[in-house]
Every structure is written in C-alpha cells, then in structure tokens.
Design an enzyme around this catalytic site. Structure first.
Site, PDB file in Angstrom:
ATOM      1  N   SER A 138       0.833 -36.217  14.435  1.00  7.92           N
ATOM      2  CA  SER A 138       0.257 -36.652  15.699  1.00  7.92           C
ATOM      3  C   SER A 138      -0.728 -35.593  16.202  1.00  7.92           C
ATOM      4  CB  SER A 138       1.361 -36.962  16.711  1.00  7.92           C
ATOM      5  OG  SER A 138       0.863 -37.724  17.791  1.00  7.92           O
ATOM      6  N   GLU A 232       0.434 -48.363  13.675  1.00  8.10           N
ATOM      7  CA  GLU A 232       0.173 -47.393  14.748  1.00  8.10           C
ATOM      8  C   GLU A 232      -1.286 -47.377  15.174  1.00  8.10           C
ATOM      9  OE1 GLU A 232       0.387 -43.203  13.885  1.00  8.10           O
ATOM     10  OE2 GLU A 232       0.692 -43.648  11.763  1.00  8.10           O
ATOM     11  N   HIS A 262       5.064 -44.637  14.697  1.00  5.40           N
ATOM     12  CA  HIS A 262       4.162 -43.488  14.761  1.00  5.40           C
ATOM     13  C   HIS A 262       4.946 -42.195  14.528  1.00  5.40           C
ATOM     14  CE1 HIS A 262       1.151 -40.694  16.282  1.00  5.40           C
ATOM     15  NE2 HIS A 262       1.981 -40.295  17.223  1.00  5.40           N
TER      16      HIS A 262
END
Length: 290
Positions: A138, A232, A262
C-alpha cells in the site's frame, strides 16, 4: 559512494500545516497494537537505526536483509502493528527483516517518511554485505519505490530487489480503477486516497517522482515483483507500474490474484492466499540472490 548525510541530498523536511483530524486519531486508537508475533525460530526485537525506531525480525541464520515498509496511507500503522507479517516474511525468506517505523502524516508531511526510509537504508548498507531488498505494501509500497527513486539522487546503492504489494504509486489519484473497483474494495477508496494524499503532501506537487514513483525514471530500478488484487482500487497503479518497468527493461514479475482484499498479505496474514503470496515473494527473492 556518499560523503554527506542523506538529509542534505533529499527534499528539505517541512513543518506540518494540517492538524490531526479527530477521526484519524480515533482510527489510530482503534487500531491498537498487534500481539507480539510468535513465529517459531524468529526473534523479534526493537532496534533504532539512527533516530528511526524499527522492529527487527530475524531467523537463526539469515542469508540477507530486507527492509519492510508498512501501509496505512502514510497516516496510519506502525512497525509493531505489522510485526506479525514481518515475522512471517522473515521465516519465509530466511532473511533479517527490518520493519521501519517511519513518521506519519499529517504531523510529519512529505518528505519525512522518505528521510526515515533513507536513514534506515543507509544504516543497513553500512553494516556491510549486499544491499537489502525493499518490501512494501500500500503506501509502504509507494515509499519503498520512492526510496529506490531517491537513491541515485542521494548517491547511495539502490536496494538489490523490490517487492510491491497493492502499492500506492501515484498520489495524483486519477487511475480508472478508483472507479471500476470502488464497489469491490472495502479497505481503500478514492475519497480516502485523496484525503490521505492531501494530509501527506500538504501542498507539495503530487507529480514529484519522490511522492509518486510511478512517474520516476525507472531505468535504474532493481528487479521488481508486483502483487495486486483484481478487486482493489490500486489495481491500475500496479498494472501501469509493471508496464513501465518492462518498457524500461527492468526484470519484472507480476502476480495478480482474484478476489483477495487490498494488501492481503500483511492485513490478513493468516489467510491461505497470504501464505501463497509469501511463497511467491520468497521464490522471487531467492532468484535474485536475496
């Protein structure tokens, strides 16, 4: 290669102009702290690299070093919270994993996190041996890629390999998958991305490659593995980065999984799909001599 501290060669650090929102403080409080990981054979300790606190997860006889950068939109999370994943990563790769507790926005806007990443990277390099590989998910994936982009500017060796899971690589937040995957991504959203980018950048240009490494000169990047979910909102960040790396003639591996959340390897480390992702990462790093 370098004679001066990285702080002299990276964008100057700035004071925050954004107060910490009450809802962000509440999210941090609700996240709490994960229980100390108990992975057989992996020792977990707290270590400081310069003034940056880290959690180090080490098997008995590690064959290399990985730096790990956690996710959380540059505003949430900690090395301790993601230590369960870092410990699993250490066991799967037989590597000493340095999970970096970089400073968070909005209290510490761009480029504070990058300075912390560079400090740890340089301290690990100073220990001797090959450069560490860099792993991030991320926002941590964006930070790991930004570190690679910053290394030539800082005149230090780049990480020997790069692993990006569900990486947030473009803080302009204009990718089409923000819309096409809005209904299937329950963890991240276009609104959350725009808010987090604003709190991190605080007026800095989102097109700066050190903030959005998707826009960097990728020719000097090391071999890179990218993982993402079909569901995602950051799917396009991964696909576009993989394509750009390939065009830059960088050895690139891409693993797209259907229906997983995610950042599933670190956010849901007990899932079978997360164990499979760790196996994929371990194979890739073994091929790259890490």
């Amino acid at each position: 290669m370098s004679a001066a501290p990285a702080a002299w060669r990276l964008p100057e650090q700035r004071r925050s102009t954004v107060p910490t929102p009450d809802d962000l403080a509440a999210l941090r409080a609700a996240a709490g702290a994960a229980a100390p990981p108990e992975i057989p054979g992996v020792e977990v300790t707290g270590v400081r690299y310069g003034d940056v606190p880290c959690v180090v997860c080490a098997p008995p006889r590690p064959r290399g070093v990985l730096t790990y950068f956690h996710g959380g939109g540059y505003r949430l999370g900690s090395a301790a919270l993601f230590a369960p994943f870092a410990a699993r990563l250490a066991a799967a790769t037989n590597s000493r994993v340095v999970a970096v507790d970089y400073r968070l926005a909005p209290e510490h806007p761009f480029p504070a996190a990058l300075h912390d990443a560079m400090t740890v990277h340089e301290r690990v390099l100073a220990e001797g041996g090959p450069p560490p590989a860099a792993v991030g998910d991320s926002a941590g994936g964006g930070l790991a890629a930004a570190l690679v982009a910053a290394c030539p500017r800082a005149r230090v060796a780049v990480p020997r390999a790069l692993v990006l899971a569900s990486a947030w690589l473009d803080l302009r937040c204009t990718a089409g998958s923000y819309g096409s995957r809005a209904a299937s991504d329950r963890l991240f959203s276009h609104a959350a991305a725009r808010q987090a980018a604003g709190q991190y950048l605080q007026g800095h240009d989102p097109a700066d490659p050190l903030a959005s490494p998707l826009l960097a000169d990728l020719a000097g990047f090391p071999p890179t593995l990218l993982l993402a979910s079909t569901d995602e909102v950051l799917l396009d960040d991964t696909l576009t980065m993989a394509s750009a790396l390939a065009r830059a003639r960088v050895r690139t591996a891409l693993d797209i999984q259907r229906g997983v959340p995610h950042a599933w390897p670190s956010v849901h480390p007990d899932r079978p799909e997360s164990a499979a992702a760790l196996e994929t990462i371990a194979r890739f790093l073994a091929q790259e001599g890490t």
